[in-house]
Design an enzyme around this catalytic site. Structure first.
Site, PDB file in Angstrom:
ATOM      1  N   GLU A  43       0.828  -1.208   0.000  1.00 34.39           N
ATOM      2  CA  GLU A  43       0.000   0.000   0.000  1.00 34.39           C
ATOM      3  C   GLU A  43       0.864   1.260   0.000  1.00 34.39           C
ATOM      4  O   GLU A  43       0.618   2.194  -0.762  1.00 34.39           O
ATOM      5  CB  GLU A  43      -0.925  -0.004   1.217  1.00 34.39           C
ATOM      6  CG  GLU A  43      -1.637   1.314   1.508  1.00 34.39           C
ATOM      7  CD  GLU A  43      -2.642   1.725   0.437  1.00 34.39           C
ATOM      8  OE1 GLU A  43      -3.122   2.873   0.497  1.00 34.39           O
ATOM      9  OE2 GLU A  43      -2.929   0.907  -0.462  1.00 34.39           O
ATOM     10  N   HIS A  46       2.642   1.859  -3.271  1.00 34.36           N
ATOM     11  CA  HIS A  46       1.712   2.359  -4.292  1.00 34.36           C
ATOM     12  C   HIS A  46       1.482   3.856  -4.116  1.00 34.36           C
ATOM     13  O   HIS A  46       1.426   4.604  -5.100  1.00 34.36           O
ATOM     14  CB  HIS A  46       0.388   1.604  -4.182  1.00 34.36           C
ATOM     15  CG  HIS A  46      -0.654   2.073  -5.148  1.00 34.36           C
ATOM     16  ND1 HIS A  46      -0.442   2.121  -6.511  1.00 34.36           N
ATOM     17  CD2 HIS A  46      -1.927   2.531  -4.956  1.00 34.36           C
ATOM     18  CE1 HIS A  46      -1.527   2.577  -7.106  1.00 34.36           C
ATOM     19  NE2 HIS A  46      -2.439   2.836  -6.197  1.00 34.36           N
ATOM     20  N   HIS A 108     -12.387   3.207  -9.531  1.00 33.35           N
ATOM     21  CA  HIS A 108     -11.017   3.643  -9.270  1.00 33.35           C
ATOM     22  C   HIS A 108     -10.064   3.258 -10.394  1.00 33.35           C
ATOM     23  O   HIS A 108      -9.307   4.083 -10.916  1.00 33.35           O
ATOM     24  CB  HIS A 108     -10.551   3.058  -7.931  1.00 33.35           C
ATOM     25  CG  HIS A 108      -9.294   3.666  -7.411  1.00 33.35           C
ATOM     26  ND1 HIS A 108      -8.108   2.967  -7.358  1.00 33.35           N
ATOM     27  CD2 HIS A 108      -9.026   4.894  -6.917  1.00 33.35           C
ATOM     28  CE1 HIS A 108      -7.167   3.749  -6.859  1.00 33.35           C
ATOM     29  NE2 HIS A 108      -7.704   4.920  -6.580  1.00 33.35           N
ATOM     30  N   HIS A 199     -19.860  -9.962 -16.095  1.00 38.69           N
ATOM     31  CA  HIS A 199     -18.544  -9.573 -16.618  1.00 38.69           C
ATOM     32  C   HIS A 199     -18.102 -10.514 -17.728  1.00 38.69           C
ATOM     33  O   HIS A 199     -17.555 -10.069 -18.752  1.00 38.69           O
ATOM     34  CB  HIS A 199     -17.517  -9.575 -15.486  1.00 38.69           C
ATOM     35  CG  HIS A 199     -16.119  -9.284 -15.963  1.00 38.69           C
ATOM     36  ND1 HIS A 199     -15.781  -8.118 -16.604  1.00 38.69           N
ATOM     37  CD2 HIS A 199     -14.978 -10.036 -15.920  1.00 38.69           C
ATOM     38  CE1 HIS A 199     -14.498  -8.142 -16.931  1.00 38.69           C
ATOM     39  NE2 HIS A 199     -14.004  -9.295 -16.538  1.00 38.69           N
ATOM     40  N   HIS A 261      -3.819  -9.932 -16.476  1.00 34.02           N
ATOM     41  CA  HIS A 261      -5.190  -9.610 -16.875  1.00 34.02           C
ATOM     42  C   HIS A 261      -5.406  -8.094 -16.847  1.00 34.02           C
ATOM     43  O   HIS A 261      -5.996  -7.518 -17.772  1.00 34.02           O
ATOM     44  CB  HIS A 261      -6.150 -10.318 -15.917  1.00 34.02           C
ATOM     45  CG  HIS A 261      -7.573 -10.338 -16.369  1.00 34.02           C
ATOM     46  ND1 HIS A 261      -7.981 -10.953 -17.525  1.00 34.02           N
ATOM     47  CD2 HIS A 261      -8.698  -9.808 -15.809  1.00 34.02           C
ATOM     48  CE1 HIS A 261      -9.292 -10.816 -17.664  1.00 34.02           C
ATOM     49  NE2 HIS A 261      -9.752 -10.124 -16.639  1.00 34.02           N
TER      50      HIS A 261
END
Length: 286
Positions: A43, A46, A108, A199, A261
């Site tokens: 975290e 990032h 996001h 999806h 992905h």
């Protein structure tokens, strides 16, 4: 920008979003945390990458504005790159400080994607890729124009549904592929199954759509390499996207496959936005 996108995906896929607790921009009440766990490292790294890259993007945007302001797309792309990078940072901060619903959190990654695409297009302008492909003289018929616009907008919906799968913890609710249960094909019965299968349906549709566009371009645009190869590469990327999505299910969300992905959809969206730019530069509308 790829580091930001993949770093954000890594935070989400490893459940490291609360690695720094309810503190922002600091971490666990400190400017620099002294207790480092895997979640804290992911975290906090990032956040650092986002901050550093944010500064670099501002420099790039201002520099491009001054050096390439005569190119009509430059100012718009510079604004988009900065605006959406700041917006995704604010949504991330809001999640840390107050928490957000799943449907808001799913935005996001897509917001970061717009900033990434803007930086990518600015880069292509800086390196004068358009001149190499003589894009000032391209010709685009109405079918290809509307397919390009439509599939690009639709790709954003695919991205959102994919993010929603992760944020609603629906990744492994269906352990078969392509159906939720290959031995008993039917409609989903639970919310998470609807999210997962929704999806998959969206991904199948964009795969078929891009395949159709590629065939159309191969038949009618052999004389325009930027479209010819652009749509072939788009199909390769969407094929890789679908393949890694299936493998992620079979491997029970292998982290490397999951990150691939995210990478493939990022590259595909960036390429589609370049196709949009070319369409609007076209000197023919029929």
């Amino acid at each position: 920008m790829l580091f930001i996108l993949l770093g954000g995906a890594l935070v989400t896929k490893t459940d490291s979003g609360m690695g720094c607790g309810r503190h922002w921009p600091g971490c666990n009440g400190q400017l620099i945390p002294d207790v480092i766990t895997a979640e804290v490292l992911i975290e906090f790294s990032h956040r650092i990458v986002t901050g550093v890259v944010g500064i670099l993007i501002v420099i790039l945007a201002v520099w491009s504005w001054r050096a390439l302001g005569h190119v009509r797309e430059t100012k718009f792309l510079s604004f988009m790159a900065i605006f959406f990078l700041v917006l995704q940072a604010l949504i991330g901060a809001a999640q840390v400080l107050w928490g957000q619903g799943d449907f808001i959190l799913a935005l996001h990654f897509g917001i970061s994607l717009i900033s990434f695409a803007s930086v990518l297009l600015l880069t292509l302008l800086v390196f004068e890729v358009d001149k190499k492909y003589d894009t000032q003289n391209i010709q685009v018929g109405k079918p290809l124009k509307w397919h390009t616009i439509g599939v690009t907008i639709y790709s954003y919906i695919v991205v959102y549904t994919g993010a929603l799968v992760r944020h609603t913890n629906s990744e492994l609710v269906c352990l078969d592929w392509p159906f939720c249960d290959n031995s008993a094909i039917g409609l989903p019965t639970r919310f998470n199954e609807w999210v997962q299968m929704g999806h998959r349906f969206a991904a199948a549709l964009i795969f078929i759509w891009i395949l159709y566009i590629m065939v159309h371009v191969i038949r009618h645009y052999k004389s325009q390499p930027v479209f010819y190869w652009g749509w072939i590469i788009s199909f390769i990327l969407v094929l890789a996207q679908v393949t890694t999505g299936a493998i992620a299910i079979f491997t029970h969300l292998n982290l490397y496959i999951a990150l691939l992905h995210s990478l493939f959809i990022s590259l595909l969206f960036g390429l589609l936005t370049y196709m949009i730019l070319l369409v609007f530069r076209s000197n023919r509308s029929s």
